[in-house]
Write an enzyme that holds these catalytic residues in place. Structure first.
Site, PDB file in Angstrom:
ATOM      1  N   ASP A 156       0.848  -1.182   0.000  1.00 29.04           N
ATOM      2  CA  ASP A 156       0.000   0.000   0.000  1.00 29.04           C
ATOM      3  C   ASP A 156       0.892   1.243   0.000  1.00 29.04           C
ATOM      4  O   ASP A 156       1.615   1.495   0.950  1.00 29.04           O
ATOM      5  CB  ASP A 156      -0.871  -0.086   1.272  1.00 29.04           C
ATOM      6  CG  ASP A 156      -1.587   1.207   1.595  1.00 29.04           C
ATOM      7  OD1 ASP A 156      -1.645   2.107   0.734  1.00 29.04           O
ATOM      8  OD2 ASP A 156      -2.097   1.309   2.734  1.00 29.04           O
ATOM      9  N   ASP A 211       1.294   5.511  -0.745  1.00 30.77           N
ATOM     10  CA  ASP A 211       0.545   6.757  -0.838  1.00 30.77           C
ATOM     11  C   ASP A 211       1.393   7.784  -1.560  1.00 30.77           C
ATOM     12  O   ASP A 211       2.544   7.991  -1.207  1.00 30.77           O
ATOM     13  CB  ASP A 211       0.206   7.283   0.562  1.00 30.77           C
ATOM     14  CG  ASP A 211      -0.591   6.258   1.363  1.00 30.77           C
ATOM     15  OD1 ASP A 211      -1.706   5.926   0.938  1.00 30.77           O
ATOM     16  OD2 ASP A 211      -0.074   5.785   2.387  1.00 30.77           O
ATOM     17  N   ASP A 222      -2.288   4.860  -3.627  1.00 30.08           N
ATOM     18  CA  ASP A 222      -3.355   5.800  -3.304  1.00 30.08           C
ATOM     19  C   ASP A 222      -2.905   7.204  -3.659  1.00 30.08           C
ATOM     20  O   ASP A 222      -1.784   7.600  -3.324  1.00 30.08           O
ATOM     21  CB  ASP A 222      -3.668   5.745  -1.798  1.00 30.08           C
ATOM     22  CG  ASP A 222      -4.498   4.522  -1.441  1.00 30.08           C
ATOM     23  OD1 ASP A 222      -5.182   3.978  -2.332  1.00 30.08           O
ATOM     24  OD2 ASP A 222      -4.467   4.120  -0.262  1.00 30.08           O
TER      25      ASP A 222
HETATM   26 MG   LIG Z   1      -2.972   3.841   1.401  1.00 28.80          MG
END
Ligand SMILES: [Mg+2]
Length: 335
Positions: free
Chosen positions: A81, A83, A137
């Site tokens: 994950d 960002d 993201d």
């Molecule tokens: Mg994230």
């Protein structure tokens, strides 16, 4: 009392993002940035051009390797994950601040078909999912006169500064030698518990990072530091009116637990309590193998190494013996 310091350190090494993986994730981020910039050049030549700023665990060295899961077709997925903040920075009066929905929409369109999968519209970002399971993201920010606002689709423009947060953490780390490792262990714990029970929905990595920092306990080995920190978090959250987690940076005084449902709250407290109890149980166990199995089976999964089938007492005796032998002074030459 079996101290699992060796096992904890091995576990941390196993879950910690290594340099080559880090490089490949960075490459993926770079390609995506390029694509977004190109889209704006071609489709919105007269609008503010996007800039980018990495944020989150990547900047704090707390990214963990996710447990590999299989998709419906049997492909192995590693759900990293990442960002990457998209910034629209006001420079002069020709620059127009767009609406939250417009900017979300443009970023969505700019990332369309980048991976063969559809991007996902989320309230706080646009998520781009890649074939190997990782996702990036893209939260969207507007900056004017030094003030940064996050484009939040349900709450509106929110003052925010992601850089401030990772700088806060990296500063705290200087006086908390095992904090980084403790955060990684907590994130790996969350990953294992949620893989076994997808309904759990434990706090985010960001929230666990705040809790670990604020309740950090120093110790001379990772086993003890982790256990004592978990105990401190548990005590703090179970205090009367203590179930709070304040964001330490802009917008400060925001309790990030504020919107937790009762179910989510009790799920977290129960799962945390079970972690605490197993940490204590393992520390009271004298056999290394049995102690490691307690953590392995219920809290961390098989990435946590098995300890030796030996008792702490036996080990310390043999240690004493070898130390004793080492302390016998060699006879000087000539005798
Ligand atoms: Mg994230």
């Amino acid at each position: 009392m079996a101290v699992l310091n060796k096992e904890y350190n091995k576990f941390d090494k196993e879950i910690k993002l290594n340099d080559s993986r880090k490089e490949s994730l960075k490459k993926s981020r770079k390609e995506l940035r390029k694509k977004i910039k190109k889209w704006f050049k071609e489709n919105k030549p007269n609008e503010i051009k996007p800039k980018f700023g990495s944020q989150g665990s990547f900047e704090m060295n707390t990214t963990v390797n996710p447990i590999v899961v299989k998709d419906d077709e049997g492909n192995s997925l590693k759900k990293y994950d990442l960002d990457d903040g998209v910034y629209f920075i006001y420079k002069n009066e020709e620059d127009t601040k767009q609406s939250i929905n417009t900017w979300h929409d443009w970023i969505f369109k700019a990332t369309e078909n980048h991976t063969g999968k559809d991007s996902i519209r989320k309230t706080t970002c646009v998520r781009v999912v890649f074939a190997n399971g990782h996702h990036i993201d893209l939260p969207i920010y507007y900056k004017e006169d030094g003030v940064i606002e996050l484009a939040h689709k349900s709450k509106g423009w929110l003052e925010s500064d992601p850089k401030e947060f990772y700088e806060w953490f990296n500063d705290k780390k200087k006086t908390r030698s095992r904090l980084e490792a403790i955060v990684r262990c907590l994130k790996a714990w969350k990953n294992f518990r949620e893989t076994n029970n997808t309904n759990l929905n434990l706090p985010s990595g960001f929230e666990l990072t705040i809790l670990a920092t604020n309740n950090y306990v120093e110790a001379d080995n990772l086993d003890e530091a982790f256990r004592e920190t978990v105990k401190a978090i548990d005590a703090e959250l179970n205090r009367y009116n203590g179930f709070k987690c304040y964001r330490p940076t802009t917008p400060s005084n925001e309790d990030v637990f504020e919107n937790y449902s009762e179910t989510r709250k009790s799920n977290f407290l129960n799962t945390l309590r079970s972690l605490k109890n197993d940490c204590i149980k393992a520390s009271e166990e004298s056999n290394f193998k049995i102690a490691s199995e307690i953590l392995r089976n219920n809290q961390f999964g098989i990435r946590f190494p098995l300890g030796e089938d030996k008792d702490e007492k036996f080990k310390s005796n043999s240690l004493k013996k070898s130390l004793g032998a080492a302390m016998v002074k060699p006879k000087p030459y000539g005798y």
